[in-house]
Enzyme design. Structure first.
Site, short mmCIF file in Angstrom:
data_model
loop_
_atom_site.label_atom_id
_atom_site.label_comp_id
_atom_site.label_asym_id
_atom_site.label_seq_id
_atom_site.Cartn_x
_atom_site.Cartn_y
_atom_site.Cartn_z
N HIS A 293 65.49 56.08 16.95
CA HIS A 293 65.35 57.02 18.07
C HIS A 293 64.27 58.06 17.76
CE1 HIS A 293 69.79 55.96 18.53
NE2 HIS A 293 69.30 55.62 19.70
N GLU B 92 61.75 48.09 21.50
CA GLU B 92 61.76 46.61 21.53
C GLU B 92 63.01 46.04 20.89
OE1 GLU B 92 58.23 44.91 19.92
OE2 GLU B 92 57.00 45.60 21.59
N LYS B 93 63.73 46.88 20.17
CA LYS B 93 65.02 46.45 19.59
C LYS B 93 65.91 45.87 20.70
CE LYS B 93 68.96 47.03 17.12
NZ LYS B 93 69.91 46.93 18.18
N ASP B 94 65.83 46.49 21.89
CA ASP B 94 66.60 46.02 23.05
C ASP B 94 65.62 45.40 24.05
OD1 ASP B 94 69.36 47.28 22.47
OD2 ASP B 94 67.94 48.88 22.10
N LEU C 194 67.44 49.44 12.58
CA LEU C 194 68.35 50.59 12.65
C LEU C 194 69.09 50.52 13.97
CD1 LEU C 194 66.08 53.40 11.21
CD2 LEU C 194 67.72 51.96 10.01
#
Ligand code: AMP
Length: 267
Positions: A33, A143-145, A179
């Site tokens: 974040h 981009e994690k989601d 993370l």
């Protein structure tokens, strides 16, 4: 930094400022974040962060109850990163906000949309409100989601929303694990196990195997290590469709469980 709980107050800020960045979050902030926040602070005159654990996007009540919550730490992180406005609304505050009627994009029934019923509708419902309360010039998404990012991008396109989406790379720990707030629910040995899976997929991605062989190899690894999973998918990032053949736009998406905690990633 100003902490705001009322939508009207935050919305009125927009009468006077331009070049604004917005980072929406569920809270329990980490370095992933922070990367988005830092980027927004650098690129805009004013940065907004929201912390709102949106019940509509949790398809499982227990998952929401278990979700890590650390508001006092979150406030410190936002202050440290020079956030200008931290928006911490209640459920009523968000959902009583009147928005224009907009359309939702068609969502392909793959991956998260297949395994978490109603999740993305919940995500779109909250984004619809938040982007109206905070009509920033830039919206920072990770981009994690990736599937979520793609759906929000489609939603902005079909509704001609002017906010520009800034895609941010996935931030990982030293072992290569993405993370995630959910990592806080895991012991060190579990985190290590999760990182081993990601590193195995990274290796397989570049082996000279067919897609079918690669998939078989990953699934065998998960089975050997008694890891349950929802999906392992090979996606063409440009078209966002399931791949049949090798492509340079390939990314491998996975949702798996470690000690009952569900983790997602794309490699
Ligand atoms: P969340 O609080 O999980 O909804 O995440 C808020 C935003 O931070 C979303 O756009 C996520 O994709 C992004 N994000 C979460 N984890 C990471 C990470 N490890 N690296 C980069 N962005 C992330």
């Amino acid at each position: 930094m100003r902490i705001i709980k009322k939508s009207k107050e935050i919305n009125s800020v927009f009468n006077s400022i331009k070049e604004t960045g917005f980072v929406p979050t569920l809270g329990s902030l980490h370095k992933g974040h922070e990367y988005l926040i830092k980027k927004s602070v650098k690129q805009n005159r004013v940065t907004f962060v929201s912390i709102f654990l949106n019940p509509k996007q949790f398809n499982n009540k227990k998952d929401m109850e278990k979700y890590p919550k650390k508001l006092s730490d979150d406030i410190k992180i936002c202050k440290k990163n020079k956030v200008d406005y931290l928006f911490i609304p209640s459920f009523e505050e968000v959902y009583s906000w009147k928005t224009k009627k907009r359309s939702f994009p068609k969502i392909q029934k793959i991956m998260e949309h297949r395994y978490r019923k109603g999740h993305f509708i919940g995500v779109l419902k909250v984004i619809e409100k938040l982007i109206d309360i905070i009509p920033a010039s830039r919206l920072y998404l990770g981009e994690k989601d990736f599937q979520q990012l793609k759906i929000i991008e489609d939603y902005f396109k079909i509704n001609k929303i002017k906010t520009k989406i800034v895609k941010c790379k996935t931030i990982r720990n030293n072992d290569g694990l993405a993370l995630s707030s959910r990592n806080k629910l895991l012991k060190n040995s579990d985190l290590k196990k999760a990182a081993d899976i990601i590193n195995f997929i990274k290796k397989v991605k570049f082996i000279k195997y067919s897609l079918a062989q690669k998939k078989k190899c990953i699934i065998q690894f998960l089975k050997n290590n008694k890891i349950s999973f929802d999906y392992v998918e090979f996606i063409n990032l440009k078209k966002f469709t399931t791949l049949e053949k090798q492509s340079r736009y390939m990314r491998i998406f996975i949702a798996f469980y470690i000690s009952k905690t569900r983790l997602i990633d794309n490699i």
